[in-house]
Design an enzyme around this catalytic site. Structure first.
Site, mmCIF file in Angstrom:
data_model
loop_
_atom_site.group_PDB
_atom_site.id
_atom_site.type_symbol
_atom_site.label_atom_id
_atom_site.label_comp_id
_atom_site.label_asym_id
_atom_site.label_seq_id
_atom_site.Cartn_x
_atom_site.Cartn_y
_atom_site.Cartn_z
ATOM 1 N N GLU A 169 0.807 -1.210 0.000
ATOM 2 C CA GLU A 169 0.000 0.000 0.000
ATOM 3 C C GLU A 169 0.851 1.277 0.000
ATOM 4 O O GLU A 169 0.628 2.181 -0.803
ATOM 5 C CB GLU A 169 -0.831 -0.035 1.281
ATOM 6 C CG GLU A 169 -2.241 0.430 1.157
ATOM 7 C CD GLU A 169 -2.896 0.361 2.533
ATOM 8 O OE1 GLU A 169 -3.772 1.197 2.791
ATOM 9 O OE2 GLU A 169 -2.491 -0.507 3.343
ATOM 10 N N ASP A 229 -0.204 -10.140 3.631
ATOM 11 C CA ASP A 229 -1.498 -10.167 4.317
ATOM 12 C C ASP A 229 -2.688 -10.385 3.385
ATOM 13 O O ASP A 229 -3.807 -10.587 3.850
ATOM 14 C CB ASP A 229 -1.700 -8.857 5.081
ATOM 15 C CG ASP A 229 -0.705 -8.695 6.199
ATOM 16 O OD1 ASP A 229 -0.251 -9.728 6.743
ATOM 17 O OD2 ASP A 229 -0.371 -7.549 6.553
#
Lengths: 341, 341, 341, 341
Positions: B103, B127
């Protein structure tokens, strides 16, 4: 409801995970009862059952094989087979059947459904060649086993200036060879979908040797040369006219030795690709297949099979399973070819 | 073209596979040149480069980590950061940049693209919580490592009548806990998306002990109790108000011991989930991401990132990566709950 | 001192661990210099060297293969071979040689020592058939790889009522077959030391099938039937009159099918047994061998080789290595026979 | 004869392999009968038994844990414990007992033998700290699990310029830390036998960072600093004054961060080191221990325990097991120190 469960065809890591999920949700959430049929279609054909309750599925999630046993018995080839199965299902008080298996098993399931049996299918093939689903369980495990074997071959190839060939499963589709070869950095991958040119294979082998590294060739058992090359003799073919198991790898080694003057050795992985504990991917996929299959049975969606589409588990018609073989498309093979040589 | 490559953020198995695919196809098929930037955005910020040719990527496919190094340096937080990067890219003669990261890294890539830098992104997160792609590489490896650890805990739990807790990664999303717990047959899975009721957890623990089997609890590091339960103290929280790494597992053990009178032990897997050789799934996905990323750069599709949709690799807008966190939906958690207790 | 290092013969996990230990202690503790000779005895014979310093051995501990390359070149079979080697050692300024290899490599080392070359040997054989040492590195890795493969075969054998045969390495000694078979619960183990009675093998196979479990047979590549059984044909033997690699397993399958009417399948593990990362046992043993070898070179204990006795690393005469083959004694085979059938 | 079998103390891979070997040879070769006592000494103390025949031991060879259950119940601390055991053995018709366990279990066995019970012991400790035997089963498995974890940490350490600490088992002896650290190339290994100097540890950490590689520190749970350093507070010690589990690793991380200014992270492997399937080494050793133990019982060698000496399985007095702890000698630690820094 009282539901029968059977597993047919070749071994495949994840079968027990499906069975467990079916029973756990069927008993725990819906309150159904289960009965296991032994050895694929032989079970309902001969009325051989085994208890299948919560206790029977305890601890089986990580185990390879199938607690129900399997076989390649085809009731359609047996006189009165369908009637025998219907009788035995009635005798066992079974309302619906969950059939876990490949093309053959699901083909029988379809025919039984057409004749009035309430069946839900769960697709199973190591080879990943069923068209209706993005992936089948067992495939990821087979690919990882093959990849680890090829990883190990690399060091021997490099230390000894010797071409190494690894023959993996895949009689009609090259998915295992493609994924394992790509994952392990093979220098050439040969698949049934694209007949290979032995001259080009040897050119890769020779160019690779020039780098002080040695070539690794991954070959699907169903791969074969383009017409006219490496003519096969009678003893090398099986009843279907295919190269015998362990055949194409050995042949390739001989041909490479003859043409390049370099040593070549073959490893045939065989059954170790389909045994043992499943990977996480296969355990999760098989579990989700089982959960969706019992939902389908509970809701009366008979004549369907479960399938993976993207990240969702859906149901599709049982005939989807058998309509068409999913082979490796040209674009996927082209991805792998970037790394050849 | 001359293309820069960098890797940012936390370690993730498959980074080297992406780099190798980018370089192998970029050099071999398109004839481009490459330069590596060291340690994420620190590289272009400080102009630190390393050679990145065919030789540099040889043998790196199976290796964990990243040959380029990584860091969490954020040029947006540095005065004149963007200008420095643009200057250093010009100095290095770089026409385009391939940024591999999560991100944060992709957020910077988006901002650089908005200011005129030609960037293609490759999403990376252990994740699996990026919305634009079905899966990210590294996730499958982490899940398998956690699953194998939980498999091992089962035997100890059963032999010793002791509750065992395994804390896995996942600060904001419970994907690793969900998949590893489902794959390894956990008796309870706790994820950040759904605050847990400690009474219910203890009820599962006690009912499990009655079966002569012992409970295994998988807990994501970001899981937490419903408001008002297990009040946390100051020293147990980090700067963001989250329970510290290794915190929730330990706390849970104490609470279970206190409430049930049974022994409980915690294992915190930590960094071993993100190191080492990738699984086949991750090697293939990372390789295909790399191939598609260099295609995108070659074809001038800047401002995009690659993504997996079903079995296809596509490109989506860079802003897709950062728009929204992909958390575990209620329906997926409900699948796992079937096996609780 | 300036010390040369070479590795000869077949690949073996742990070779790099030995090299690393030699160099790390030699440079770090004693201040010696090192030079690597490429591809076994070919290196000193042709004067081909490579740098061998701390940097060269970084990160190689877990890697299979050998950074020095290997070959089966035998300087004793080459006119003036010994003189060439002595000349090249002098040219390279080498005071002493550490030769890592099996019977052949150490046999050459012994002859060179007898003609005045300062040599220390490190024994290496996957097969564990050297008499002077309790174990050799590489063996434990091979046994674990074979055991994992046989573990996987078990589930397929049980699900499909089919006899499975696993052919493992061991031309003259059955150590790998004995340990892997014992570790994985084989139903029959066949080793070169004890010619097998095919009638008895088939009796085991049939009695096993009666239990609803299927038989697993582990066979060393050098195993053979008692005189007069299963007569071999010309094409099935190699130049030494041995059954060809992949031969005995295949033959056994055919014979069992013919005699019992049950299906039988063979997996030939081949080179995957000798590649890839070593187990902990092999990494520790190889490291300790390397440490002791550089001590020996430093202290002038030439004409010796290192060996494991109990938990201690000692030195013994180089001739110890080649005096006698260590085969499986009757008492060890009797332990395994307890589990046959 | 009718022989009882029990397993006491902590979990250890290989327990089931011992039980299987005892029963397979005891029934198959000697024609004895067996009865299992549940949960260590609790079984004979409370007269809780379970059937233990050929069927009960089928398929258990590769499984971790113990089918008999275990506990730390000590009958010597219970009023009339010895008499209760003798009564229950008589009631169950048991002529002899095979007790598989560590120091505590074997200590009880010795005392029972002194009071007339026919006992044979099988030594079991993950920690490898029993003096009478070269190795105990379970140790090799634990070392491999720890090594694989440390292998994985390496890539994260290198990519992120962060010190990584791995805490492994070993409260009183550092064998697991020594072997796993040596096998995985740790930069520092800290063991209970040698209090560490935190200044020196930090010096290693800093010198390692200068190489662009990051340090890996392996620390046994029982390791501690030299007197006066890193003063421990009350809450950090357990009832025995030892640093709590997961304590020394965490403390070390904080201390290193404080002193070097570098990030440091800890992984505590905990129970995953003692669960799951055993390695080949442990399966073979455990099987051979079981075979020898039933021989001893059959031949009336009571008051003894089995032990490994070199490659032979022998019997020694039961008191040998408990006389002295086998700790890591200075010479073995010195071997590892060669690679520090």
């Amino acid at each position: 409801m009282r539901i029968g469960v059977l597993t047919g065809g070749g071994d495949c890591p994840g079968l027990n995970a499906v069975i467990r999920a079916v029973v756990r949700k069927g008993v725990g959430v819906y309150g159904h009862e289960f009965v296991g049929f032994r050895d694929g279609w032989r079970g309902p054909l001969e009325g051989e059952t085994m208890p299948l309750d919560i206790q029977a599925v305890r601890g089986i999630l990580p185990r390879g094989g199938t607690i129900l046993g399997s076989s390649r018995t085809n009731p359609m080839k047996i006189e009165g087979g369908v009637e025998k199965i219907k009788d035995n299902l009635a005798t066992a008080g079974v309302d619906a059947l969950i059939a876990i298996g490949g093309e053959d098993t699901l083909g029988v399931a379809k025919q039984l459904f057409d004749r009035g049996v309430s069946v839900v299918g769960v697709p199973k093939t190591i080879d990943n060649d069923l068209n209706a689903t993005d992936y089948t369980f067992g495939f990821d495990t087979a690919v990882n086993i093959a990849m680890e074997a090829i990883d190990r071959l690399h060091t021997t190839a490099e230390s000894h200036h010797r071409a190494l060939i690894c023959e993996v499963m895949g009689r009609h589709a090259g998915w295992i060879a493609l994924h394992a070869g790509m994952a392990a950095g093979a220098n050439v991958i040969l698949i049934p979908e694209k007949p290979f040119d032995i001259d080009r294979v040897c050119a890769y082998v020779e160019s690779r040797f020039k780098t002080r590294y040695a070539p690794i060739i991954v070959v699907a058992e169903g791969a074969h040369p383009v017409e006219g090359q490496m003519a096969l003799q009678d003893g090398e073919l099986d009843a279907f006219g295919h190269v015998k198991l362990g055949g194409i790898g050995e042949m390739l080694a001989k041909e490479i030795e003859k043409r390049t003057g370099k040593e070549a050795r073959t490893t045939v992985l065989g059954h170790i690709q389909r045994g043992g504990t499943p990977t996480a991917f296969d355990r999760v996929l098989a579990t989700r297949f089982g959960l969706r299959a019992i939902d389908a049975a509970h809701e009366g969606e008979f004549g369907t099979m479960v399938a993976l589409q993207g990240t969702e588990i859906v149901t599709v018609g049982l005939d989807e399973a058998t309509k068409e073989l999913k082979t490796v498309p040209v674009s996927r093979y082209a991805e792998a070819e970037v790394f050849f040589g």
